[in-house]
Design an enzyme around this catalytic site. Structure first.
Site, mmCIF file in Angstrom:
data_model
loop_
_atom_site.group_PDB
_atom_site.id
_atom_site.type_symbol
_atom_site.label_atom_id
_atom_site.label_comp_id
_atom_site.label_asym_id
_atom_site.label_seq_id
_atom_site.Cartn_x
_atom_site.Cartn_y
_atom_site.Cartn_z
ATOM 1 N N GLU A 20 -55.477 -56.342 -24.123
ATOM 2 C CA GLU A 20 -55.516 -54.987 -23.551
ATOM 3 C C GLU A 20 -56.812 -54.282 -23.956
ATOM 4 O OE1 GLU A 20 -52.960 -50.819 -24.144
ATOM 5 O OE2 GLU A 20 -52.669 -52.543 -25.483
ATOM 6 N N LYS A 74 -51.484 -49.905 -15.719
ATOM 7 C CA LYS A 74 -50.267 -49.786 -16.509
ATOM 8 C C LYS A 74 -49.367 -48.690 -15.960
ATOM 9 C CE LYS A 74 -48.638 -49.223 -21.261
ATOM 10 N NZ LYS A 74 -48.991 -48.815 -22.633
ATOM 11 N N CYS A 103 -49.400 -53.693 -23.059
ATOM 12 C CA CYS A 103 -48.900 -53.028 -24.263
ATOM 13 C C CYS A 103 -47.381 -53.133 -24.343
ATOM 14 C CB CYS A 103 -49.380 -51.579 -24.287
ATOM 15 S SG CYS A 103 -49.018 -50.679 -25.817
#
Length: 507
Positions: free
Chosen positions: A264, A327, A382
């Protein structure tokens, strides 16, 4: 006066015991057989509450709160590292933040335990308690965007009830953990029935694991997962940014593979401001080597007041247009600012803490191979892999079949703590629920390859700069949990709670 002092001292001991039991329960999750060990610990908690004759709703609520506080402070203490060590927040405010979050999480435990005092005690109490616990755990993962971290389900990877996950998900594992822990308490009163029912449930759970709902798809792919091991305090340092970009670029070019993944935000700079020609350079490498590449970087999208940043995974495939995934499930305070908490984020001093949210309808990433069918992967960034229901929904609602799970994460925020092992267990549970293998590319660890049964097939040590190279078999098919999500276990739990309330009013 003496009686009052004695009562106060007795109550203090009562709460201290519950606090310690909560801490022990959290610590047990890190042990090799933690899922088994947690069950008798919970039995001790229920025994203690009965021994202390906690009958009033108020005292039961406070007792559950204290127990949950001990559990979550031990389980979530590493948030202090991100706030104080990385974010520069002062000690007092950092400690208060950890305490308040733990107290908020503990409220759900507290509300679940109210079943013991609110409903008449009977042989069905274990079912009612398990049902209330499931409902509270679901709400904990939903309210205020949800934070279902440190549940009982993921510990069942090392416990008796993991094989139930592909059928009814992690919440069903939680249901059985709570029910079994209560049944152990009934062995003295009803030895035969309690022991037989516990043995039957464990046996059936283990037998459920003999059925596989997914099967191998196409030929295995070669993968390379790059672990950069860059400290979070250096992440957005101008000099370190150049070093990180150079490191990941060089590592990507070292060797071709069907799929190469960085962590990430491995390139900690907005995509449009990356060094001139960098993405074209990597695209050319993809074209020439027939490698598919997933890059973690900062994207941007149009917003109401101009461009907004996103936490993005950009995919480069041979002779194809770039892929992007922004995301969806953002971290409060770290990636978006809840109303009224700007002061807290300012105290945290974290750059780029207000990202735009990606669409929940984004397409999967297709891994292209010459002369073979594409392999479709669902991307998670994440902590998106802690939300089992959301992942199941994403897989079941896609037009293209999903063959692989990919998680790109950065846990450098939390230093040398158990946060990485906790998230690994959650990722293992997601693989088990979906019947799909998973690839985890992380900055500091635990970078790993997981099988469709949730087992770790290969990994590299934490806090090392290394590559994990492996051959990974993709899978096709869907599990009952992917098809139905949490609906069956939530329906059963709600019906049980309604039944319990009706019995309480009648008797």
């Amino acid at each position: 006066m003496i009686d009052q002092l004695s009562r106060d001292r007795h109550q203090s001991i009562h709460f201290l015991v519950l606090l310690i039991l909560g801490a022990i329960l959290a610590g047990a999750a890190e042990l090799p057989y933690g899922g088994w060990i947690q069950i008798p610990i919970l039995s001790i908690v229920w025994w203690w509450l009965k021994q202390e004759n906690v009958a009033s709703v108020r005292k039961m609520f406070v007792s559950g709160l204290i127990f949950g506080l001990g559990y979550f402070v031990i389980g979530l203490w590493w948030i202090y590292i991100s706030l104080h060590d990385v974010g520069g927040m002062n000690v007092a405010l950092s400690c208060m933040a950890v305490f308040l979050l733990s107290a908020y999480m503990a409220i759900y435990f507290s509300l679940a335990t109210l079943t013991i005092s609110l409903l008449h005690q009977s042989r069905l109490t274990g079912l009612f308690l398990a049902a209330s616990w499931v409902i509270m755990e679901f709400l904990r993962g939903y309210i205020f965007t949800g934070f279902p971290w440190m549940g009982l389900a993921e510990s069942q990877l090392n416990g008796p009830f993991a094989p139930i996950a592909p059928y009814f998900g992690g919440l069903a594992c939680t249901f059985l953990v709570i029910w079994t822990s209560w049944q152990i308490l009934q062995v003295k009163k009803h030895p035969a029935m309690s022991l037989v029912s516990i043995a039957a449930v464990i046996t059936l759970s283990q037998a459920a694991g003999l059925i596989a709902f997914t099967k191998p798809f196409s030929e295995p792919i070669t993968v390379r997962l790059i672990q950069g091991n860059f400290e979070q305090t250096l992440k957005f340092n101008p000099e370190s940014i150049s070093q990180q970009i150079a490191f990941y670029t060089d590592e990507i070019k070292k060797e071709a593979a069907n799929l190469i993944i960085t962590p990430e935000i491995a390139f900690p700079w907005p995509q449009n401001n990356l060094p001139t020609g960098l993405l074209n350079y990597l695209q050319n490498f993809s074209n020439l080597s027939a490698s598919n590449i997933l890059l973690g970087l900062i994207g941007d999208v149009p917003g109401k007041t101009g461009l907004q940043y996103t936490n993005r995974a950009t995919g480069l495939s041979p002779n194809a247009a770039p892929y992007q995934f922004d995301k969806v499930h953002l971290v409060p305070f770290g990636e978006f600012i809840p109303p009224g908490f700007r002061w807290f984020v300012d105290a945290f001093r974290v750059p780029m803490s207000d990202f735009a949210r990606g669409s929940s309808e984004q397409a999967p990433f297709s891994i292209a191979r010459l002369g073979q069918a594409d392999i479709n992967a669902t991307i998670m960034i994440c902590y998106e892999d802690i939300f089992g229901g959301e992942l199941a929904s994403r897989i079941s609602n896609r037009e293209k079949p999903i063959h692989l799970l990919i998680n790109m994460t950065n846990l450098a925020w939390f230093g040398k703590s158990q946060a990485s092992s906790q998230q690994l267990r959650l990722a293992q549970l997601r693989s088990l629920e979906t019947g799909l293998p998973a690839l985890r590319a992380t900055n500091t660890g635990i970078t790993s390859v997981l099988g469709p049964d949730g087992k770790v097939l290969s990994s590299i040590p934490e806090f090392t700069q290394a590559n994990l190279s492996a051959k990974v078999q993709a899978y096709s098919g869907i599990t009952p949990y992917v098809r139905w999500g949490n609906f069956p276990i939530l329906s059963i739990s709600c019906i049980l709670m309604l039944w319990g309330l009706i019995r309480h009013r009648r008797f």
